[in-house]
Design an enzyme around this catalytic site. Sequence first.
Site, PDB file in Angstrom:
ATOM      1  N   LYS A  86      55.285 -58.543  13.296  1.00  0.00           N
ATOM      2  CA  LYS A  86      55.450 -57.782  14.535  1.00  0.00           C
ATOM      3  C   LYS A  86      56.790 -57.044  14.542  1.00  0.00           C
ATOM      4  O   LYS A  86      57.796 -57.561  14.055  1.00  0.00           O
ATOM      5  CB  LYS A  86      55.375 -58.761  15.718  1.00  0.00           C
ATOM      6  CG  LYS A  86      55.429 -58.122  17.093  1.00  0.00           C
ATOM      7  CD  LYS A  86      55.289 -59.190  18.175  1.00  0.00           C
ATOM      8  CE  LYS A  86      55.315 -58.598  19.572  1.00  0.00           C
ATOM      9  NZ  LYS A  86      55.089 -59.634  20.606  1.00  0.00           N
ATOM     10  N   VAL A  91      55.211 -64.467  25.257  1.00  0.00           N
ATOM     11  CA  VAL A  91      55.962 -64.932  26.421  1.00  0.00           C
ATOM     12  C   VAL A  91      55.111 -64.889  27.697  1.00  0.00           C
ATOM     13  O   VAL A  91      55.582 -65.213  28.764  1.00  0.00           O
ATOM     14  CB  VAL A  91      57.275 -64.133  26.605  1.00  0.00           C
ATOM     15  CG1 VAL A  91      57.010 -62.748  27.186  1.00  0.00           C
ATOM     16  CG2 VAL A  91      58.286 -64.897  27.464  1.00  0.00           C
ATOM     17  N   GLY A  92      53.843 -64.481  27.551  1.00  0.00           N
ATOM     18  CA  GLY A  92      52.952 -64.457  28.705  1.00  0.00           C
ATOM     19  C   GLY A  92      51.510 -64.309  28.280  1.00  0.00           C
ATOM     20  O   GLY A  92      50.623 -64.102  29.100  1.00  0.00           O
ATOM     21  N   GLY A  93      51.303 -64.399  26.949  1.00  0.00           N
ATOM     22  CA  GLY A  93      49.975 -64.211  26.387  1.00  0.00           C
ATOM     23  C   GLY A  93      49.970 -63.225  25.229  1.00  0.00           C
ATOM     24  O   GLY A  93      48.924 -62.793  24.757  1.00  0.00           O
ATOM     25  N   SER A  94      51.157 -62.877  24.734  1.00  0.00           N
ATOM     26  CA  SER A  94      51.296 -61.769  23.776  1.00  0.00           C
ATOM     27  C   SER A  94      50.704 -62.031  22.399  1.00  0.00           C
ATOM     28  O   SER A  94      50.504 -61.097  21.625  1.00  0.00           O
ATOM     29  CB  SER A  94      52.772 -61.385  23.622  1.00  0.00           C
ATOM     30  OG  SER A  94      53.255 -60.840  24.822  1.00  0.00           O
ATOM     31  N   SER A 150      51.683 -58.344  23.727  1.00  0.00           N
ATOM     32  CA  SER A 150      52.471 -57.308  23.073  1.00  0.00           C
ATOM     33  C   SER A 150      52.343 -57.302  21.552  1.00  0.00           C
ATOM     34  O   SER A 150      52.813 -56.373  20.898  1.00  0.00           O
ATOM     35  CB  SER A 150      53.945 -57.458  23.462  1.00  0.00           C
ATOM     36  OG  SER A 150      54.450 -58.713  23.051  1.00  0.00           O
ATOM     37  N   LEU A 152      57.984 -54.809  25.309  1.00  0.00           N
ATOM     38  CA  LEU A 152      57.194 -56.028  25.064  1.00  0.00           C
ATOM     39  C   LEU A 152      56.594 -56.630  26.334  1.00  0.00           C
ATOM     40  O   LEU A 152      55.745 -57.516  26.247  1.00  0.00           O
ATOM     41  CB  LEU A 152      57.999 -57.131  24.341  1.00  0.00           C
ATOM     42  CG  LEU A 152      58.723 -56.772  23.049  1.00  0.00           C
ATOM     43  CD1 LEU A 152      59.351 -58.035  22.436  1.00  0.00           C
ATOM     44  CD2 LEU A 152      57.797 -56.109  22.050  1.00  0.00           C
TER      45      LEU A 152
END
EC number: 3.5.1.99
Length: 510
Positions: free
Chosen positions: A81, A177-180, A156, A130
């Site tokens: 990434k 960090v939230g589903g990335s 992201s 992101l």
Amino acid sequence: QHPSVNPVSILSLPLPELSKKLRDGSLPPDHVFYAYVGKALQIATETNCITEFLQESESQLRRVKLMERQGLLYGVPVSIKDSIDCQGHDSTLGFIKHLNKPAAEDSVVVQVLKRQGAIPFVKTNVPQSLISYDCNNLIFGQTRNPLLYTRTPGGSSGGEGALVGGGGSILGIGTDVGGSLRFPAAFCGICAIKPTGNRLSKRGVMSGIVGQKAVAAAVGPMAKDVESLALCLRALLCEDMFSLDRTVPPLPFNQEVYCSTQPLRIGYYETDFFTMPSPAMRRAVRETKQLLEEAGHTLVPFELTNVDHVVFNYCVRGMFTDGGRSFVKNFKGELEKGSSALFLSLAKAPHWLKTLLCWISKPFVRRMLFIGFVSFYSTVDEVWNLHQEIEDFRHQFIAQWNKLNLDVMLCPMLGPAFGIGYPAKLSVAVSYTMLYNALDFPAGVVPVTLVTDEDEEQLKGYRGYYRDWWDRTLPKAFRGGVGMPVAVQCVALPWQEELCLRFMKEVETL
């Protein structure tokens, strides 16, 4: 490539089999490397998922062939990434100001990959900042879903999702960090695991909001199948990782837990009562539950409560405790793109206007996601209290888990993939994934079904729980997804990645 080499036969091999053939010498690393370079170029042309070819990967290929000790990932090409540092290359986060500022050294995770014989060969696209689950920025443009170009690949780690999902990489490394990690995997029909935040080193990994600790970020792998994820974690959780970053707990991969065949006691829920699941999401959980029961496992209903409070007060407030100031600072001198525009316009508004908007809107719009996080700056006392509240919430959640004597949890995963542009309008839909960043539990996704005509028909009756603008927009984002993959989420307690993967494998083989 040599004319006698058949790239199709190489590209069709799953990672464990490919790795075995590389290590026993029946497949030369050059053949594998150039087969994937060729396929990656094709997928990049179709989806716009690659930001940079790592020229030194050809030097790494030569070094690998001279290695005295073959690592577990000997000769395996790996995609990385954009936000993960590779020496001599930019980690842009989609920001123009980060161009031509190459990293001085490899991130720890890239160093360990190389020591295990892997060959990082490309960097992949991300959304600007992101903080989005789309994949679009002003430098590299919009990445598209390899399964349907009118759909987002998620974010992201969207470039990774598109490249791995399209077959242009056999193993990808992203962040979450939230589903990335989980959004791109679910949207592109592949597997991924978000480990406990500090199970893998984040040294040399760039963050969208530097320094925030309330919502745990993690580095993790993406691949076509669960066994490939397990092989990757087995390779990374080694002495090199623990010595290069002494803050990572020295917990080698527990093969015994991963290979166990003991029946599991599994909690499950079909909805979080915040984001109404699409018909396909609900069906995915129900069918998986039934198949798990038929396979001899015990399924126990788990009651989720107050997810709205968790999303707003822990996740959103936790990430934006400074009223969005750090987030806005990232955009200084930048043009704004896509999903960041609404965040920024609110964050930049005068304090009196934010307060007024919040006060006016609350009686009519219960989900004050955007205005809520940019309304007030938190004092130091409030930040400390917030961290304590999150800690208490984790213990309460674990107590409920222990009361039911659970091993793992089966949960919905947002899907199918949204049409391009919809993630920017639907930040509320991160509730299913971000919960497990706030809790800092390992969570993986496994595709289990495809959207049917019946699912599409039932979508006409979708109303949502709040009947607000977001609920009216969600069915439009889901619509037109017949034939697209839908995943479930598999969750375990902190530091139990091996159990999480074992559960994922059970689901995959149903």
